[in-house]
Scaffold this motif. Structure first.
Motif, PDB file in Angstrom:
ATOM      1  N   PRO A 178      43.531  31.402  42.568  1.00 24.62           N
ATOM      2  CA  PRO A 178      42.633  32.419  41.984  1.00 24.62           C
ATOM      3  C   PRO A 178      42.934  33.797  42.565  1.00 24.62           C
ATOM      4  CG  PRO A 178      41.468  31.099  43.625  1.00 24.62           C
ATOM      5  CD  PRO A 178      42.811  30.449  43.433  1.00 24.62           C
ATOM      6  N   VAL A 179      42.975  34.802  41.692  1.00 22.61           N
ATOM      7  CA  VAL A 179      43.358  36.136  42.142  1.00 22.61           C
ATOM      8  C   VAL A 179      42.149  36.967  42.555  1.00 22.61           C
ATOM      9  CG1 VAL A 179      45.461  36.171  40.780  1.00 22.61           C
ATOM     10  CG2 VAL A 179      43.331  37.039  39.779  1.00 22.61           C
ATOM     11  N   ASP A 180      40.952  36.612  42.045  1.00 24.58           N
ATOM     12  CA  ASP A 180      39.764  37.405  42.375  1.00 24.58           C
ATOM     13  C   ASP A 180      38.507  36.561  42.172  1.00 24.58           C
ATOM     14  OD1 ASP A 180      39.463  37.257  39.594  1.00 24.58           O
ATOM     15  OD2 ASP A 180      40.070  39.335  39.245  1.00 24.58           O
ATOM     16  N   ARG A 205      29.291  37.539  48.123  1.00 19.39           N
ATOM     17  CA  ARG A 205      29.341  38.992  47.947  1.00 19.39           C
ATOM     18  C   ARG A 205      30.760  39.451  48.258  1.00 19.39           C
ATOM     19  NH1 ARG A 205      25.456  43.141  47.811  1.00 19.39           N
ATOM     20  NH2 ARG A 205      26.149  45.110  48.759  1.00 19.39           N
ATOM     21  N   LEU A 206      31.458  39.910  47.222  1.00 19.55           N
ATOM     22  CA  LEU A 206      32.865  40.275  47.340  1.00 19.55           C
ATOM     23  C   LEU A 206      33.059  41.745  46.976  1.00 19.55           C
ATOM     24  CD1 LEU A 206      34.447  37.153  45.578  1.00 19.55           C
ATOM     25  CD2 LEU A 206      33.834  37.432  48.001  1.00 19.55           C
ATOM     26  N   PRO A 212      30.712  46.431  45.984  1.00 19.47           N
ATOM     27  CA  PRO A 212      30.333  45.036  46.248  1.00 19.47           C
ATOM     28  C   PRO A 212      29.622  44.406  45.050  1.00 19.47           C
ATOM     29  CG  PRO A 212      29.645  46.496  48.042  1.00 19.47           C
ATOM     30  CD  PRO A 212      30.066  47.373  46.915  1.00 19.47           C
ATOM     31  N   GLN A 213      30.011  43.177  44.734  1.00 19.69           N
ATOM     32  CA  GLN A 213      29.357  42.426  43.670  1.00 19.69           C
ATOM     33  C   GLN A 213      29.125  40.994  44.129  1.00 19.69           C
ATOM     34  OE1 GLN A 213      31.223  42.608  39.817  1.00 19.69           O
ATOM     35  NE2 GLN A 213      31.451  44.841  39.856  1.00 19.69           N
ATOM     36  N   THR A 263      39.614  40.676  45.549  1.00 26.50           N
ATOM     37  CA  THR A 263      38.181  40.895  45.814  1.00 26.50           C
ATOM     38  C   THR A 263      37.813  40.208  47.128  1.00 26.50           C
ATOM     39  OG1 THR A 263      37.647  38.968  44.454  1.00 26.50           O
ATOM     40  CG2 THR A 263      37.530  41.135  43.384  1.00 26.50           C
ATOM     41  N   PRO A 264      38.198  40.783  48.246  1.00 25.98           N
ATOM     42  CA  PRO A 264      37.920  40.128  49.529  1.00 25.98           C
ATOM     43  C   PRO A 264      36.435  40.156  49.870  1.00 25.98           C
ATOM     44  CG  PRO A 264      38.766  42.334  49.872  1.00 25.98           C
ATOM     45  CD  PRO A 264      38.875  42.077  48.394  1.00 25.98           C
TER      46      PRO A 264
END
Length: 306
Positions: A178-180, A205-206, A212-213, A263-264
């Motif tokens: 998965p990329v994000d 929470r990324l 942040p989302q 999305t770290p």
């Protein structure tokens, strides 16, 4: 002194709700615990607890006595702390709590050095990934990852801890990389969640390009032990969100691989929590000073390796 010990025992029975639990905490037998409570009740000529075979609840008199008893113990502890400051010979029992990963990797290895330097201080380290109640559990100091729930506690920040989403090569080969965060949710990836009884629906929470989302991830496996999640990730069971220092060796060896790097996770604060009164105690200050530098250095070293 026996009367003071009776009061101390009463407070722990009241806070823990159990004679046996209080006895374990004070390292005395259930018989001694019961005898101390009975002696205190005889002295006061009231019943402090209603006892049945299955429960123990404070009476109205017990509830009234608790506040005053805590004040007495606070005053004695403060007075002893002042004497300790003057003698420069700190001693006593120190109750410390820490998350499992933090306690095992960052604190426990340094405790022998601390007790060697301060041989009159005894340390009780309790490790759990659940949130602790410092007052109810009689803690002097707690190490914490994240924002503390109790805003009345004092906070000493140690470091901002980088976090990472990881999975094993076997999982990635089977389910894809998965990329994000959107891919984690949209492709139905198995996410390994740290969850406790009564916890609400889980979200990660990324950091995204828009800030942040929260991503509502799901998975078949959950645990209240962060190290179990690491073991499951290593076994190819899913994606785990971990402090980087906890998985540094596995990242370095390739046993775990960062995923969703677009999305770290947000970094999380590591801090010492304590009440204002506890900070008056020199042994609490000494332990905090002793550990904070070592923890910050260990985190920095682990993150640089991975």
């Amino acid at each position: 002194m026996s009367y003071l010990e009776n009061i101390r025992t009463f407070v722990r029975v009241y806070e823990l709700g159990s004679m046996s639990a209080a006895g374990r905490d004070l390292r005395i037998s259930p018989a001694v615990t019961s005898a101390r409570i009975s002696a205190l009740e005889d002295h006061l000529a009231v019943r402090l607890f209603q006892r049945t075979t299955r429960s123990l609840t404070p009476t109205a008199q017990g509830k009234a006595f608790y506040g005053g008893a805590c004040s007495v113990l606070d005053a004695v502890d403060y007075a002893e702390a002042q004497v300790t400051d003057l003698t420069e010979n700190p001693k006593g029992l120190l109750h410390v709590a820490a998350p499992l990963g933090v306690g095992r990797r960052l604190i426990a290895p340094h405790v022998p050095d601390f007790t060697a330097e301060y041989p009159l201080i005894d340390v009780r380290l309790r490790m759990t990934d659940r949130n602790v109640d410092m007052t109810a559990e009689g803690l002097d100091l707690a190490f914490h990852l994240g924002k503390p729930a109790d805003s009345n506690l004092r906070i000493r920040k140690i470091a901002d801890v980088a976090r990472v989403l990881v999975a094993s090569p076997a999982y990635i080969a089977r389910r894809g990389h998965p990329v994000d965060g959107a891919a984690l949710v949209g492709d139905g990836h198995d996410c390994l969640n740290l969850r406790f009884p009564g916890a609400s629906e889980f979200q990660w929470r990324l950091m995204t390009a828009d800030g942040p989302q929260k991503f509502r991830v799901a998975g078949r496996l959950e645990s209240d032990d962060g190290d179990v999640l690491t073991d499951w990730a290593l076994a190819g069971q899913g994606v785990a969100l971990k402090p980087r220092f906890e998985v540094a060796e596995h990242l370095a060896s390739g046993a775990l691989i960062p995923v969703a790097e677009a999305t770290p996770p947000e970094p999380v604060q590591m801090a010492c929590l304590y009440t204002h009164r506890r900070h008056q105690d020199p042994k609490t200050r000494l332990f905090m000073e002793f550990m904070t530098g070592r923890i910050a250095s260990a985190i920095k070293a682990a993150e640089s390796v991975s």
